[in-house]
Each structure stands twice: as structure tokens, then as C-alpha cells.
Enzyme design. Structure first.
Site, PDB file in Angstrom:
ATOM      1  N   SER A 126     -13.307  11.390 -12.167  1.00  0.00           N
ATOM      2  CA  SER A 126     -13.239  12.823 -11.868  1.00  0.00           C
ATOM      3  C   SER A 126     -12.886  13.053 -10.407  1.00  0.00           C
ATOM      4  CB  SER A 126     -14.608  13.457 -12.174  1.00  0.00           C
ATOM      5  OG  SER A 126     -14.663  14.768 -11.628  1.00  0.00           O
ATOM      6  N   TYR A 151     -24.257  13.483 -11.270  1.00  0.00           N
ATOM      7  CA  TYR A 151     -23.080  13.315 -12.156  1.00  0.00           C
ATOM      8  C   TYR A 151     -21.931  12.708 -11.353  1.00  0.00           C
ATOM      9  CZ  TYR A 151     -18.550  14.500 -14.024  1.00  0.00           C
ATOM     10  OH  TYR A 151     -17.236  14.419 -14.416  1.00  0.00           O
ATOM     11  N   LYS A 155     -19.865   8.765 -11.360  1.00  0.00           N
ATOM     12  CA  LYS A 155     -18.414   8.480 -11.396  1.00  0.00           C
ATOM     13  C   LYS A 155     -18.037   7.562 -10.228  1.00  0.00           C
ATOM     14  CE  LYS A 155     -17.456  10.777 -15.078  1.00  0.00           C
ATOM     15  NZ  LYS A 155     -17.142  10.022 -16.326  1.00  0.00           N
TER      16      LYS A 155
END
Ligand code: WQD
Length: 343
Positions: A126, A151, A155
Site C-alpha cells: 500500500s 495496518y 505492510k
């Protein structure tokens, strides 16, 4: 002999759109999804679009034994690994849930790929890894900044684990850094299916316009941008799906230049929240109720991709416009409403 591809999170938003594209191109697809953030009916949508019902493994990939058992003897030519929790806000409330799920599942998938090094692995990453980039548009060489959420951290850590294992074991891997995926399949048979109150802008817009939510809150109108609202690079989910296939074929054909390559996937254009609202109203003819609200904690001012590398190396560029995405997102919302009424 058909090439056999495992799509983890294959009943999810980007996973399901990538699956229909793979099926259309003659791949054999196996789906792995434990329905933690989607519904089994998505498989009906895939079947209805593709005319093929792929095999579905209802498995928790974060469980090493379950993952090993599910993948044993599958002779996979490629894995596209979407399966992960992805709600920024929830990750702040439940960090351990995010680290366990997102990192254990990646490591369990890597276990299989290490034992089957000819199997290419595409990792769903992302643009979050860049945080607020110093320069726009954002290239793949932009520094990875301290994550703004667990989150985003999963990644970043995921890419580090992937890079280390891929180089040590000479694997074939690509990390794709998405900007903001939006829109839905033109058939309106699959699309974004947020469970609960949508955190992301476009599903909230379509649910508000459909009368399922109150007015949209526009988070912040005092950003240093042309109209004071934050800027993002909104990319149609089908453009994203096609990029995954191109990246996968690069690995199947052993075209990669290193054990782990990284590509930004965006349109290269930034749109403000107000411009998204205008595109929605223009493309659908629906008026949207909205109001300004304070900035949302953790939001960055602006992000949009430098797409040169994906264009030059993968030969891929996003083709759909913001209006296309709004039209498709609205058609999907309308189909959902009809389905609900019939239920
Ligand atoms: C977009 C813009 C909001 C909702 C996150 C993750 C990213 C990816 C996509 C998983 C922002 C504004 C939003 C609302 C608003 N996640 N907004 N009112 O935060 O850019 O990206 O989701 O793949 O990794 O970081 O997306 O859609 O939440 O927000 O004004 O009700 O819309 O402030 O400027 P975001 P978003």
C-alpha cells in the site's frame, strides 16, 4: 496445461476482481478466504461473471498447520496474496489482531513459496508505507516513513520480511503498492462490500446517496490544497486487477530483475475529496448531502503516484477515469440495494 494460481483473500474486494480477470485469461484459480471480512455470496458473483466457479478453500492462513495442509501438493505457478485486515482505524484499536493476522499469513505463504521457489508471489502492499511523502508524485524510491497505524506497519514489515526471504532464497516476488482502490466490476455483480460503517470515502458516498447513511462528513477543509480538502490517487479496481496479472506473468516468465520488485499502482493524478464528490454527482446524476467536519486523525494531506516505473517496466497504465469509477461504484450500490430488498 493451465497455469494454476492461488488468490488469497480471493473473495475480497480486489481479490474477487483479480480472480475474474485471471479466469477470463484462462488461468486455473484456487481461492483461499476465511470470510473474516467478506461474504460467501461473492463466489456467486465471480461464477456469474466468469462462468466458472473456482475452488474455494475456507482456511485461516494465519494458522501454520491449516495453511500448510491447504497448500500441500497444489503445484502452484503463482500466488497473489491479498488476505489481510486493512481498516486503518480498527488497526489502532486492535493492533495485535492486525500484526498476528497480516504477518503470520504472509510468513505461512512464504513457507510454501520457499519450498516451491518456482512459484511467483505477488504481495498486496500500500502507498501507506510512504506516509506523507516529501515529494509528489511519489516514486518507488521515496523513503518508507514511520507507519501512521499498525495496518500501515504490517505492510512495511511485510515488505521487509518479503525482501529478506526472497533475496536469501532467490524467490520471484513483487510488492504492489496500491493507492486508493475504488469502483466495481461493470456488471455490478461484484464490488466493494464494507461490513459495518464504511471507513473509506467512496463506499460511504454511495451508501449515503442510497439513503443508507446520513450526510457524508468531509474530514477537513483547511488542508494546504487547492480547495482545502485532502488529495488522493483514486484508481479503478479493474485497472488494479489487470496490473496484478501483468506482474504475475512477469514472474511466471522469469522476467523479474531481482528477487523482490516494487511497483506503485495509481493513476498518477490526485483528486481532492470535493473533486470526488463532484465526479460522483456528475457521473451518476445523484446529489450528495455532505458537510465539512474536523480532520481525521492520521490522515495525510496528499498522495498520488509517479506511475513511470509501472508504465516502463510492466507496460501498464490505469485506463479508467474517476467518473468511470463513480459510475461503477454507484451501479454496484444500486444492485446491492435491490438484492437487499429481494432478500
Ligand atoms: C480518502 C480521503 C479522508 C471518509 C486508506 C488506507 C489505504 C487503503 C485505502 C487499504 C481522505 C476522506 C474519508 C469519509 C472523508 N486501505 N474521507 N470522509 O485513508 O486515503 O487510505 O484506505 O487498502 O492503505 O490508508 O482512504 O477512503 O479512508 O480516505 O472525508 O467519510 O477521504 O479524510 O482524505 P485513505 P479513505
Amino acid at each position: 496445461m493451465k497455469k494454476r494460481i492461488l488468490v488469497t483473500g480471493g473473495l475480497g474486494y480486489i481479490g474477487s476482481h483479480t480472480t475474474v480477470e485471471l479466469l477470463a485469461r484462462g488461468y486455473e484459480v484456487i481461492l483461499a478466504d476465511n470470510l473474516s471480512n467478506t461474504r460467501a455470496e461473492v463466489l456467486d458473483g465471480i461464477h456469474s461473471i466468469a462462468g466458472i466457479r473456482p475452488e474455494w478453500l475456507n482456511v485461516d492462513l494465519a494458522d501454520p498447520m491449516a495453511c500448510r495442509e491447504a497448500l500441500q501438493g497444489r503445484n502452484l505457478d503463482g500466488i497473489i496474496h491479498f488476505a489481510a485486515f486493512k481498516a486503518v482505524g480498527e488497526s489502532v484499536q486492535k493492533p495485535l489482531k492486525y500484526y498476528q493476522n497480516n504477518l503470520f499469513s504472509l510468513m505461512n505463504i512464504l513457507d510454501y513459496v520457499k519450498q516451491n521457489p518456482n512459484c511467483g508471489l505477488i504481495f498486496s502492499s500500500s502507498c501507506t508505507v510512504y506516509g506523507q511523502a516529501d515529494n509528489l508524485p511519489i516514486t518507488e524510491n521515496a523513503p518508507v516513513k514511520a507507519a501512521e497505524s499498525p495496518y500501515g506497519n504490517t505492510k512495511q514489515i511485510g515488505e521487509e520480511i518479503l525482501s529478506e526471504i526472497a533475496h536469501a532464497a532467490k524467490l520471484k516476488t513483487i510488492a504492489l503498492r496500491y493507492f486508493n482502490p475504488i469502483g466495481a466490476h461493470a456488471s455490478a455483480k461484484i464490488g466493494e462490500l464494507p461490513l459495518g460503517v464504511p471507513q473509506n470515502l467512496v463506499p460511504f458516498i454511495t451508501q449515503s446517496a442510497a439513503g443508507l447513511r446520513g450526510p457524508l462528513s468531509v474530514y477537513g477543509n483547511d488542508y494546504p490544497t487547492s480547495d482545502g480538502t485532502a488529495i488522493r490517487d483514486y484508481i479503478h479496481v479493474l485497472d488494479l486487477a489487470q496490473a496484478h496479472i501483468i506482474a504475475l506473468e512477469r514472474l511466471i516468465e522469469n522476467g523479474q530483475e531481482s528477487p523482490m520488485e516494487v511497483f506503485n499502482l495509481g493513476t498518477g493524478h490526485g483528486s481532492s475529496v470535493l473533486e470526488v464528490i463532484q465526479a460522483f454527482e456528475r457521473a451518476t446524476g445523484q446529489l450528495l448531502n455532505w458537510t465539512f467536519a474536523p480532520r481525521r486523525a492520521g490522515d495525510i494531506v496528499a498522495a498520488y503516484a509517479d506511475t513511470q516505473r509501472a508504465t516502463e517496466v510492466l507496460g501498464w497504465t490505469a485506463g479508467k477515469s474517476l467518473d468511470d469509477s463513480m459510475r461503477d461504484a454507484w451501479a454496484w450500490q444500486c444492485a446491492l440495494n435491490v438484492a437487499k430488498k429481494d432478500a
